[in-house]
Design a protein around this motif. Structure first.
Motif, PDB file in Angstrom:
ATOM      1  N   ALA A 249      44.027  -5.298  27.459  1.00 57.05           N
ATOM      2  CA  ALA A 249      44.408  -5.420  28.868  1.00 57.05           C
ATOM      3  C   ALA A 249      45.706  -4.668  29.126  1.00 57.05           C
ATOM      4  O   ALA A 249      46.626  -4.711  28.298  1.00 57.05           O
ATOM      5  CB  ALA A 249      44.562  -6.896  29.245  1.00 57.05           C
ATOM      6  N   PRO A 250      45.817  -3.970  30.244  1.00 53.47           N
ATOM      7  CA  PRO A 250      47.038  -3.222  30.555  1.00 53.47           C
ATOM      8  C   PRO A 250      48.251  -4.139  30.611  1.00 53.47           C
ATOM      9  O   PRO A 250      48.201  -5.240  31.179  1.00 53.47           O
ATOM     10  CB  PRO A 250      46.735  -2.622  31.928  1.00 53.47           C
ATOM     11  CG  PRO A 250      45.251  -2.612  32.029  1.00 53.47           C
ATOM     12  CD  PRO A 250      44.778  -3.805  31.265  1.00 53.47           C
ATOM     13  N   GLY A 271      41.647 -11.528  20.794  1.00 52.89           N
ATOM     14  CA  GLY A 271      41.741 -11.725  22.237  1.00 52.89           C
ATOM     15  C   GLY A 271      42.518 -10.589  22.860  1.00 52.89           C
ATOM     16  O   GLY A 271      42.840  -9.587  22.209  1.00 52.89           O
ATOM     17  N   GLY A 272      42.846 -10.746  24.151  1.00 53.44           N
ATOM     18  CA  GLY A 272      43.628  -9.734  24.842  1.00 53.44           C
ATOM     19  C   GLY A 272      42.846  -8.556  25.360  1.00 53.44           C
ATOM     20  O   GLY A 272      43.441  -7.586  25.844  1.00 53.44           O
ATOM     21  N   HIS A 273      41.528  -8.572  25.286  1.00 55.03           N
ATOM     22  CA  HIS A 273      40.709  -7.431  25.692  1.00 55.03           C
ATOM     23  C   HIS A 273      40.615  -7.342  27.220  1.00 55.03           C
ATOM     24  O   HIS A 273      40.699  -8.350  27.930  1.00 55.03           O
ATOM     25  CB  HIS A 273      39.317  -7.545  25.068  1.00 55.03           C
ATOM     26  CG  HIS A 273      39.345  -7.525  23.568  1.00 55.03           C
ATOM     27  ND1 HIS A 273      39.544  -6.379  22.835  1.00 55.03           N
ATOM     28  CD2 HIS A 273      39.225  -8.521  22.653  1.00 55.03           C
ATOM     29  CE1 HIS A 273      39.526  -6.657  21.544  1.00 55.03           C
ATOM     30  NE2 HIS A 273      39.331  -7.965  21.407  1.00 55.03           N
ATOM     31  N   TRP A 274      40.406  -6.135  27.695  1.00 55.18           N
ATOM     32  CA  TRP A 274      40.430  -5.860  29.132  1.00 55.18           C
ATOM     33  C   TRP A 274      39.335  -6.596  29.897  1.00 55.18           C
ATOM     34  O   TRP A 274      39.486  -6.886  31.087  1.00 55.18           O
ATOM     35  CB  TRP A 274      40.262  -4.353  29.369  1.00 55.18           C
ATOM     36  CG  TRP A 274      38.898  -3.856  28.964  1.00 55.18           C
ATOM     37  CD1 TRP A 274      38.488  -3.492  27.729  1.00 55.18           C
ATOM     38  CD2 TRP A 274      37.765  -3.707  29.826  1.00 55.18           C
ATOM     39  NE1 TRP A 274      37.162  -3.115  27.730  1.00 55.18           N
ATOM     40  CE2 TRP A 274      36.698  -3.237  29.013  1.00 55.18           C
ATOM     41  CE3 TRP A 274      37.535  -3.923  31.194  1.00 55.18           C
ATOM     42  CZ2 TRP A 274      35.428  -2.982  29.527  1.00 55.18           C
ATOM     43  CZ3 TRP A 274      36.264  -3.657  31.692  1.00 55.18           C
ATOM     44  CH2 TRP A 274      35.228  -3.199  30.866  1.00 55.18           C
ATOM     45  N   ASP A 275      38.216  -6.899  29.224  1.00 53.78           N
ATOM     46  CA  ASP A 275      37.092  -7.538  29.902  1.00 53.78           C
ATOM     47  C   ASP A 275      37.121  -9.063  29.773  1.00 53.78           C
ATOM     48  O   ASP A 275      36.090  -9.719  29.973  1.00 53.78           O
ATOM     49  CB  ASP A 275      35.770  -6.986  29.364  1.00 53.78           C
ATOM     50  CG  ASP A 275      35.624  -7.209  27.860  1.00 53.78           C
ATOM     51  OD1 ASP A 275      36.593  -7.683  27.221  1.00 53.78           O
ATOM     52  OD2 ASP A 275      34.550  -6.899  27.321  1.00 53.78           O
ATOM     53  N   ASN A 276      38.275  -9.636  29.420  1.00 57.78           N
ATOM     54  CA  ASN A 276      38.458 -11.090  29.281  1.00 57.78           C
ATOM     55  C   ASN A 276      37.635 -11.694  28.144  1.00 57.78           C
ATOM     56  O   ASN A 276      37.379 -12.898  28.143  1.00 57.78           O
ATOM     57  CB  ASN A 276      38.103 -11.826  30.585  1.00 57.78           C
ATOM     58  CG  ASN A 276      38.921 -11.362  31.758  1.00 57.78           C
ATOM     59  OD1 ASN A 276      39.911 -10.660  31.591  1.00 57.78           O
ATOM     60  ND2 ASN A 276      38.516 -11.743  32.960  1.00 57.78           N
ATOM     61  N   ARG A 293      32.779 -14.426  26.757  1.00 60.32           N
ATOM     62  CA  ARG A 293      33.607 -14.200  27.943  1.00 60.32           C
ATOM     63  C   ARG A 293      34.473 -15.409  28.283  1.00 60.32           C
ATOM     64  O   ARG A 293      34.024 -16.546  28.263  1.00 60.32           O
ATOM     65  CB  ARG A 293      32.726 -13.866  29.145  1.00 60.32           C
ATOM     66  CG  ARG A 293      31.858 -12.647  28.960  1.00 60.32           C
ATOM     67  CD  ARG A 293      32.650 -11.371  28.739  1.00 60.32           C
ATOM     68  NE  ARG A 293      33.375 -10.925  29.888  1.00 60.32           N
ATOM     69  CZ  ARG A 293      32.853 -10.222  30.895  1.00 60.32           C
ATOM     70  NH1 ARG A 293      31.559  -9.939  30.911  1.00 60.32           N
ATOM     71  NH2 ARG A 293      33.589  -9.806  31.891  1.00 60.32           N
ATOM     72  N   HIS A 294      35.732 -15.128  28.574  1.00 59.24           N
ATOM     73  CA  HIS A 294      36.663 -16.095  29.151  1.00 59.24           C
ATOM     74  C   HIS A 294      36.722 -15.839  30.648  1.00 59.24           C
ATOM     75  O   HIS A 294      36.249 -14.813  31.145  1.00 59.24           O
ATOM     76  CB  HIS A 294      38.056 -15.904  28.541  1.00 59.24           C
ATOM     77  CG  HIS A 294      38.472 -16.998  27.603  1.00 59.24           C
ATOM     78  ND1 HIS A 294      39.272 -18.044  27.977  1.00 59.24           N
ATOM     79  CD2 HIS A 294      38.193 -17.192  26.299  1.00 59.24           C
ATOM     80  CE1 HIS A 294      39.492 -18.840  26.942  1.00 59.24           C
ATOM     81  NE2 HIS A 294      38.841 -18.336  25.907  1.00 59.24           N
ATOM     82  N   MET A 295      37.342 -16.751  31.368  1.00 57.00           N
ATOM     83  CA  MET A 295      37.545 -16.538  32.792  1.00 57.00           C
ATOM     84  C   MET A 295      38.704 -15.584  33.059  1.00 57.00           C
ATOM     85  O   MET A 295      38.793 -14.982  34.123  1.00 57.00           O
ATOM     86  CB  MET A 295      37.809 -17.880  33.493  1.00 57.00           C
ATOM     87  CG  MET A 295      36.618 -18.818  33.480  1.00 57.00           C
ATOM     88  SD  MET A 295      35.170 -18.117  34.305  1.00 57.00           S
ATOM     89  CE  MET A 295      35.761 -18.056  35.996  1.00 57.00           C
ATOM     90  N   ASP A 296      39.606 -15.446  32.066  1.00 54.08           N
ATOM     91  CA  ASP A 296      40.761 -14.561  32.226  1.00 54.08           C
ATOM     92  C   ASP A 296      41.133 -14.016  30.857  1.00 54.08           C
ATOM     93  O   ASP A 296      40.487 -14.325  29.841  1.00 54.08           O
ATOM     94  CB  ASP A 296      41.930 -15.335  32.853  1.00 54.08           C
ATOM     95  CG  ASP A 296      42.891 -14.414  33.618  1.00 54.08           C
ATOM     96  OD1 ASP A 296      42.899 -13.214  33.313  1.00 54.08           O
ATOM     97  OD2 ASP A 296      43.626 -14.908  34.488  1.00 54.08           O
ATOM     98  N   ILE A 297      42.201 -13.217  30.792  1.00 56.64           N
ATOM     99  CA  ILE A 297      42.622 -12.579  29.556  1.00 56.64           C
ATOM    100  C   ILE A 297      42.989 -13.631  28.508  1.00 56.64           C
ATOM    101  O   ILE A 297      43.773 -14.549  28.775  1.00 56.64           O
ATOM    102  CB  ILE A 297      43.824 -11.649  29.801  1.00 56.64           C
ATOM    103  CG1 ILE A 297      43.480 -10.596  30.848  1.00 56.64           C
ATOM    104  CG2 ILE A 297      44.282 -10.990  28.504  1.00 56.64           C
ATOM    105  CD1 ILE A 297      42.385  -9.653  30.444  1.00 56.64           C
TER     106      ILE A 297
END
Length: 544
Positions: A249-250, A271-276, A293-297
């Protein structure tokens, strides 16, 4: 000693549960007959400064060398040849006859009143355990005898038992000029009968998401530096390097909290991937095997001591507990549906720690709180708020749950870099009581707890080892020259693995290596060549 009606024993709470010594509920327990003083908390002996200190020292005494040397005598009294007969009489170890196994046949008593009377006596006096031994129990080996036996084989030395003799070695060429963010020896690596004694896998990941599996084998005294490091040949070429699929994630810092290696060393959770997503990558093949998939980062990950649960925290203030899937004894991924979804924070979760054994899942947030839930039911237990004198925001950046349930927090005051007491350590009991706080002069970059010790790496380039209960330094800080990025302890507690900002892997352990050649590395910094890979890492504190 001669009164059979006055039998006392220390209940298990004397060795693990300090709360039973305090009248926390404020019950009216009456007054003493002579002084009329109100009965409240248990009055502790002078050698105990608090209930927690009392329990800690009791447990230390129970595990002391003196108790070990006399343990066979206790076994003789409770389970052995001194339980009955002339030996029991001589040892003043005789109790009411109803307490002994087989002394009374209840089924043979036909009179109901007599039967109830005997049952009442048995209930009142208790029951002596079954007699298991007819001969004296052998004496346990002393600590010196154990050490001598260890010296005859290849078992590694415990770093914390020889903490005054620790030295630093470094390995070059595994991540040149790219910071290391993970270096760990998985604790439950399986070896077949044929491969017993073969090296374990040491998994290393750098900030560019290149990871490698090096060979790791700790020794005792067979070789000069007490360990063998076998470099993974895939790191030498960009064509053979294994890369963790990205991007991240940026704006997210790639740090140790984002990665967990399974206890068998087969998969890497990230973790920490751009697509959550929470991703599972095969360590051997370097390929992604699952995306959840998570709901957020996903901002932080942690696994328990058993390796059966994984906990994740995210920017949306929630945490999730996942079941680790195994097939044929090997970890293959995560169950696609979380076991628990935990809520309660008001800001981003930045640190998590889980203990399935203690049924505790703890999470720390940028809102300055730590929330504890149960693992099995996901039930809210309590919220902890570390003390802070500043009005600026407080973040719980690192969080560890020890084997006995103590919670260790690293908090950092956001904002002013020169603020006094910006960083601090806080120790809580498993029931949420603040036991101790200690301010730090340096910024913590990574932290782990091993047994009764805390290992901390700092941005200022120091490796610090603290006593868990007193939060005092156990040994002078070791200067690493450059910022420390990650720390971990090997499964035998024989070495500490330290990843540096310049890509070097520092291996701290007990050793007295033989110097072969002496070289210079930079101004006034000595290095002793050990082999083609491992070298003594002479810290600034060691130079004269």
């Amino acid at each position: 000693m001669e009164n059979p009606n006055d039998v006392k024993e220390l209940i298990p709470e004397f060795f693990y549960f300090p709360e039973f010594l305090e009248n926390q509920n404020g019950f009216d327990l009456g007054r003493l007959q002579i002084s009329k003083e109100r009965v409240d908390d248990v009055i502790l002996p002078r050698w105990a400064s608090s209930p927690e200190d009392f329990i800690y020292k009791h447990r230390k005494a129970l595990e002391s060398e003196h108790v070990s040397a006399h343990l066979h005598l206790w076994i003789d009294l409770i389970f052995g040849f001194k339980q009955r007969g002339p030996a029991a009489v001589e040892a003043l170890n005789v109790f009411y006859y109803c307490t002994y196994e087989g002394a009374v046949d209840l089924d043979a008593i036909t009179d109901e009143k007599e039967r109830k009377a005997v049952e009442g006596m048995i209930s009142n006096f208790g029951q002596t355990p079954c007699q298991l031994l007819k001969e004296p129990h052998p004496v346990r080996l002393t600590l010196e005898e154990v050490e001598k036996r260890k010296g005859l084989d290849s078992s590694p030395l415990n770093l914390f038992q020889h903490i005054s003799d620790i030295k630093s070695f470094f390995v070059e060429g595994i991540s040149d000029h790219v910071p290391l963010v993970k270096a760990v020896v998985p604790k439950n690596q399986s070896h077949s009968f044929i491969t017993q004694g073969s090296p374990d896998t040491l998994v290393v990941l750098n900030q560019s998401c290149v990871f490698a599996t090096h060979g790791w084998l700790p020794y005792n005294k067979n070789i000069s530096n007490y360990f063998t490091f076998i470099k993974d040949p895939t790191v030498s070429s960009s064509k053979t390097q294994r890369l963790l699929p990205g991007p991240f994630a940026p704006g997210l810092e790639v740090c140790p909290n984002l990665f967990v290696v399974s206890h068998d060393g087969k998969v890497l959770f990230s973790g920490g991937h751009w697509d959550n997503s929470l991703r599972v990558t095969s360590v051997l093949r370097g390929r992604s095997v699952a995306h959840i998939r998570h709901m957020d980062i996903v901002t932080c990950l942690s696994t328990d001591l058993c390796g059966i649960h994984l906990m994740s925290g995210s920017r949306d203030t929630t945490c999730m507990v996942w079941q680790v899937l195994q097939q044929g004894g090997a970890v293959v991924g995560l169950h696609p549906k979380p076991l628990q979804v935990l809520c309660g924070h008001t800001d981003e979760v930045v640190s998590v720690s889980i203990s399935t054994e203690l049924d505790v899942a703890a999470s720390g947030s940028r809102d300055g709180t730590v929330i504890m839930h149960s693992v099995r039911r996901g039930q809210y237990l309590r919220c902890l708020r570390p003390p802070c004198d500043s009005s600026l925001p407080l973040s719980v950046l690192h969080l560890c749950v020890s084997w006995d349930g103590h919670l260790l927090l690293h908090t950092c005051v956001e904002g002013k870099a020169t603020l006094k007491d910006k960083n601090a350590l806080h120790l809580f009991s498993v029931n949420g009581k603040l036991l101790r706080s200690e301010s730090l002069k340096e910024q913590v970059s990574d932290m782990c707890v091993s047994g009764e010790y805390v290992i901390i790496g700092t941005e200022q380039g120091n490796l610090c080892i603290y006593d868990l209960y007193s939060l005092c330094l156990s040994v002078a800080p070791m200067a690493m020259r450059v910022p420390v990025r990650c720390v971990s302890v090997t499964k035998e507690q024989s070495h500490v693995l330290v990843g540096l900002h310049d890509g070097k892997l520092i291996i701290v352990g007990v050793g007295r290596p033989a110097e072969i050649t002496r070289k210079r590395w930079g101004p006034s910094k000595k290095i002793s060549q050990i082999s083609s890979e491992e070298k003594i890492y002479t810290t600034e504190n060691d130079q004269t």
